[in-house]
Design an enzyme around this catalytic site. Structure first.
Site, PDB file in Angstrom:
ATOM      1  N   TYR A 234       0.822  -1.205   0.000  1.00  0.00           N
ATOM      2  CA  TYR A 234       0.000   0.000   0.000  1.00  0.00           C
ATOM      3  C   TYR A 234       0.864   1.267   0.000  1.00  0.00           C
ATOM      4  O   TYR A 234       1.128   1.828  -1.064  1.00  0.00           O
ATOM      5  CB  TYR A 234      -1.023  -0.008   1.169  1.00  0.00           C
ATOM      6  CG  TYR A 234      -2.084   1.046   0.917  1.00  0.00           C
ATOM      7  CD1 TYR A 234      -3.300   0.709   0.330  1.00  0.00           C
ATOM      8  CD2 TYR A 234      -1.838   2.393   1.172  1.00  0.00           C
ATOM      9  CE1 TYR A 234      -4.241   1.671   0.021  1.00  0.00           C
ATOM     10  CE2 TYR A 234      -2.762   3.362   0.866  1.00  0.00           C
ATOM     11  CZ  TYR A 234      -3.965   3.008   0.299  1.00  0.00           C
ATOM     12  OH  TYR A 234      -4.875   3.967  -0.026  1.00  0.00           O
ATOM     13  N   VAL A 273     -14.180  -1.268   5.532  1.00  0.00           N
ATOM     14  CA  VAL A 273     -14.645  -2.116   4.434  1.00  0.00           C
ATOM     15  C   VAL A 273     -15.395  -1.238   3.434  1.00  0.00           C
ATOM     16  O   VAL A 273     -16.420  -0.649   3.766  1.00  0.00           O
ATOM     17  CB  VAL A 273     -15.612  -3.214   4.954  1.00  0.00           C
ATOM     18  CG1 VAL A 273     -16.029  -4.137   3.808  1.00  0.00           C
ATOM     19  CG2 VAL A 273     -14.992  -3.993   6.094  1.00  0.00           C
ATOM     20  N   THR A 274     -14.842  -1.105   2.236  1.00  0.00           N
ATOM     21  CA  THR A 274     -15.561  -0.429   1.147  1.00  0.00           C
ATOM     22  C   THR A 274     -15.312  -1.243  -0.119  1.00  0.00           C
ATOM     23  O   THR A 274     -14.485  -2.149  -0.126  1.00  0.00           O
ATOM     24  CB  THR A 274     -15.062   1.019   0.894  1.00  0.00           C
ATOM     25  OG1 THR A 274     -13.719   0.955   0.401  1.00  0.00           O
ATOM     26  CG2 THR A 274     -15.115   1.896   2.134  1.00  0.00           C
TER      27      THR A 274
END
Ligand code: NAD
Length: 396
Positions: A234, A273-274
């Site tokens: 990331y 959470v998406t």
């Protein structure tokens, strides 16, 4: 028709209108129940239909009492195909805003295009005059550049050596090791073009030029840092380069907005959470462990709790907005607490397919994933016949 979830990997290709509406109502009720925020009066939210953008719009409208314009890329139902979740969410948002007497409008289309920017500016001029808040919360796998016509794709890959770590198939709970090959230079460039700051800057330039930003206007976009476990994929990977660019853009925008006394921020939000975060390898497993720890400590937050805190305790708190040494708002303060991360690390080393249910909140992750699409929501009769065709009130 009877609408059931249909998944393909981390994508759910159906959405439930009643469930999405319930999820939006729950967030609206949360925002209304919190102390009112002396915040924006007229807000533009780009990327307003799901995740952090939707929660920002809800807090602006229902905690601060703002009139809002939401721009997003979603599809209406067609024949037996349901609309996207963001479509149903926005229909529910617009309805709730109407009921509360807030002005609100939706523009559906490609935020990266000049056309949608021009359409939004026209709408601001005719309906609001000016806006005092611009939230930029677009997350997309692709962007077509409005000037060159080049279409860029973003990838989530490490830079430098290949990266291996645990990951989970959250549908089955199977933990395995994912190895991700490093990005090429061109992939880095393209990811920055999609998820970096160029389009945010184009929005602010266009809004400034049109004179539709009010004196003292604020703009904010969202970033993420996260723990050591995910750094290679990331923050130090392709998406991290894009976030570096976004953060550098905030500093440039601050300068640009200074003649009107405006402010530009990047807010580093926590992992939630998406639809976007479920597409990143390793991250869903990390979120499952994080949720377990934060829920046990009583400090768990989802999008709406984070966005309320952004408005109430950061952007519109009395006095200066607190920022870190790089000028960023930190809403990931609770996620990054040393005792939270220590506990997540301990869980991480032990996690396997056999113990995932005890050691992590994978069940909570899965449930929230389905809730993004209006499923697994209390009080909804999923056997009932529903009409997938839902109109968005105030759609322009
Ligand atoms: P999301 O997928 O839930 O929402 C993305 C939004 O962008 C949707 O409203 C979608 O309609 C809109 N969109 C996508 N392409 C568009 C286009 N071409 N034109 C107009 N609208 C478009 O994503 P999210 O997770 O809420 O992410 C929003 C921001 O928050 C991103 O910058 C992301 O990196 C950041 N963020 C996310 C997390 C997380 O854990 N999810 C954590 C920190 C920061």
């Amino acid at each position: 028709m009877i609408i059931q979830p249909k998944t393909r990997g981390f994508i759910c290709t159906t959405a439930h209108p009643v469930g999405c509406a319930r999820q939006v109502r729950r967030q609206v009720e949360y925002a209304k129940a919190r102390p009112a925020v002396r915040g924006p009066k007229k807000a533009l939210v780009v990327g307003a239909s799901t995740g952090y953008g939707l929660a920002s719009r809800i807090v602006a409208a229902f905690a601060a009492g703002a009139d809002t314009i939401g721009v997003y890329f979603d599809k209406a139902a067609e024949g037996s195909r349901t609309a996207t979740a963001g479509w149903y969410n926005s229909a529910a948002f617009e309805q709730a805003a109407n009921e509360a007497g807030r002005k609100s409008f939706s523009i559906v289309g490609d935020a990266f295009s000049d056309e949608i920017k021009a359409k939004t500016i026209d709408l601001i001029k005719t309906e609001f005059g000016q806006v005092d808040l611009v939230v930029y919360s677009v997350a997309s796998p692709r962007r077509t550049h409005p000037r060159t016509g080049e279409t860029f794709s973003s990838v989530i890959k490490p830079i430098g050596p290949a990266y291996s770590n645990k990951t989970v198939n959250f549908h089955t709970g199977e933990v395995s090791v994912a190895t991700i090959e490093p990005a090429t230079e061109d992939e880095v460039r393209q990811t920055i073009a999609v998820m970096g700051g160029e389009d945010w800057q184009m929005w602010i330039d266009a809004l400034l030029e049109a004179g539709v930003l009010s004196e003292g206007a604020t703009t904010v976009a969202y970033s993420y840092i996260g723990p050591e476990i995910t750094h290679a994929v990331y923050r130090e990977g392709t998406i991290g380069r894009a976030k570096d660019d976004l953060e550098a853009t905030a500093l440039r925008l601050k300068e640009k907005l200074s003649p009107i006394g405006g402010r530009a921020f990047v807010s580093v939000n926590k992992a939630v959470v998406t639809q976007s975060s479920s597409a990143i390898p390793v991250v869903p497993l990390y979120i499952s462990a994080l949720y377990k720890v934060m829920k046990e400590k009583g400090i768990h937050e989802g999008c709406i709790e984070q966005m309320y805190r952004l408005f109430a305790d950061r952007l519109y708190a009395p006095g200066e907005t607190p920022v870190d040494d790089k000028g960023r708002i930190r809403l990931d303060d609770r996620e990054m607490l040393a005792d939270v991360q220590k506990e997540v690390d301990r869980i991480w080393t032990e996690l396997s397919t056999d113990n995932i249910n005890e050691l992590s909140d994978i069940a909570g992750y899965r449930r929230e994933f389905f809730q993004l699409f209006g499923f697994e929501t209390d009080g909804v009769d999923y056997e009932a016949d529903v009409d997938p065709a839902v109109d968005i009130p105030n759609l322009r």
